[in-house]
Design a protein around this motif. Structure first.
Motif, PDB file in Angstrom:
ATOM      1  N   PRO A   1      40.603  25.329  23.536  1.00 21.51           N
ATOM      2  CA  PRO A   1      41.512  26.295  22.901  1.00 21.51           C
ATOM      3  C   PRO A   1      42.554  25.630  22.014  1.00 21.51           C
ATOM      4  O   PRO A   1      42.950  26.200  20.981  1.00 21.51           O
ATOM      5  N   GLU A   2      42.983  24.439  22.368  1.00 22.02           N
ATOM      6  CA  GLU A   2      43.976  23.733  21.553  1.00 22.02           C
ATOM      7  C   GLU A   2      43.423  23.223  20.234  1.00 22.02           C
ATOM      8  O   GLU A   2      44.178  22.711  19.401  1.00 22.02           O
ATOM      9  N   ASP A   3      42.118  23.356  20.020  1.00 21.44           N
ATOM     10  CA  ASP A   3      41.532  23.015  18.722  1.00 21.44           C
ATOM     11  C   ASP A   3      41.655  24.169  17.731  1.00 21.44           C
ATOM     12  O   ASP A   3      41.311  24.021  16.554  1.00 21.44           O
ATOM     13  N   THR A   4      42.136  25.311  18.205  1.00 19.79           N
ATOM     14  CA  THR A   4      42.314  26.462  17.330  1.00 19.79           C
ATOM     15  C   THR A   4      43.299  26.134  16.219  1.00 19.79           C
ATOM     16  O   THR A   4      44.425  25.700  16.474  1.00 19.79           O
ATOM     17  N   ALA A   5      42.853  26.325  14.980  1.00 20.95           N
ATOM     18  CA  ALA A   5      43.672  25.978  13.823  1.00 20.95           C
ATOM     19  C   ALA A   5      42.930  26.356  12.550  1.00 20.95           C
ATOM     20  O   ALA A   5      41.731  26.663  12.587  1.00 20.95           O
TER      21      ALA A   5
ATOM     22  N   GLN B   1      52.861  21.639  12.613  1.00 22.03           N
ATOM     23  CA  GLN B   1      52.655  20.929  11.356  1.00 22.03           C
ATOM     24  C   GLN B   1      51.186  20.586  11.174  1.00 22.03           C
ATOM     25  O   GLN B   1      50.431  20.466  12.143  1.00 22.03           O
ATOM     26  N   ARG B   2      50.802  20.426   9.923  1.00 17.82           N
ATOM     27  CA  ARG B   2      49.437  20.006   9.626  1.00 17.82           C
ATOM     28  C   ARG B   2      49.231  18.584  10.140  1.00 17.82           C
ATOM     29  O   ARG B   2      50.095  17.720   9.982  1.00 17.82           O
ATOM     30  N   GLU B   3      48.090  18.344  10.766  1.00 15.35           N
ATOM     31  CA  GLU B   3      47.815  17.021  11.321  1.00 15.35           C
ATOM     32  C   GLU B   3      46.455  16.522  10.870  1.00 15.35           C
ATOM     33  O   GLU B   3      45.534  17.310  10.624  1.00 15.35           O
TER      34      GLU B   3
ATOM     35  N   TYR C   1      41.946  17.876   7.959  1.00 14.64           N
ATOM     36  CA  TYR C   1      43.240  18.136   8.576  1.00 14.64           C
ATOM     37  C   TYR C   1      43.164  19.504   9.259  1.00 14.64           C
ATOM     38  O   TYR C   1      42.278  20.309   8.968  1.00 14.64           O
ATOM     39  N   ARG C   2      44.109  19.751  10.136  1.00 21.48           N
ATOM     40  CA  ARG C   2      44.200  21.085  10.731  1.00 21.48           C
ATOM     41  C   ARG C   2      45.652  21.465  10.941  1.00 21.48           C
ATOM     42  O   ARG C   2      46.520  20.609  11.082  1.00 21.48           O
TER      43      ARG C   2
END
Length: 122
Positions: free
Chosen positions: A86-90, A43-45, A36-37
């Motif tokens: 960049p949207e994978d930042t988590a 929210q966590r996804e 999950y991230r």
């Protein structure tokens, strides 16, 4: 069951990272495992899931870029992340569904690792 995630870090867009999750404790009772991230303010996804038999499922946002795998003999699960954006930042968390017996009494729980931060710079 205890889970320990590792492998996060800072990477440029288009780069790759490999996350690992090590399980300990009653690992024979682990069924499916997942990554999950949770991005800041979101929210966590669910990112990806792998069954005990190796069947995989991915979120649409990571299909074709991420690969989940597990080694049941070593009690580890990995997430190979390529073409990072960049949207994978988590913060990435490993998760396991656990089902077994304790003194003939069935039990079930959902175990979480502590999270590892992935930062993708543009």
């Amino acid at each position: 069951v205890q889970l320990q995630a590792s492998g996060g870090g800072l990477v440029q867009a288009g780069g790759s990272l490999r996350l690992s999750c090590a399980a300990s404790g009653r690992t024979n009772d682990i069924r499916s495992m997942s990554w999950y991230r949770q991005a800041p303010g979101k929210q966590r996804e669910l990112v990806a899931t792998i069954s005990s038999g190796g069947t995989t499922n991915y979120a649409d946002s990571v299909k074709g870029r991420f690969t989940i795998s597990r080694d049941n003999a070593k009690n580890t699960m990995d997430l190979q992340m390529n073409s990072l954006k960049p949207e994978d930042t988590a913060v990435y968390y490993c998760n396991a569904d656990v089902l077994g017996y304790t003194e003939h009494v069935p039990y079930a729980l959902n175990a979480w690792g502590q999270g590892t931060l992935v930062t993708v710079s543009s």
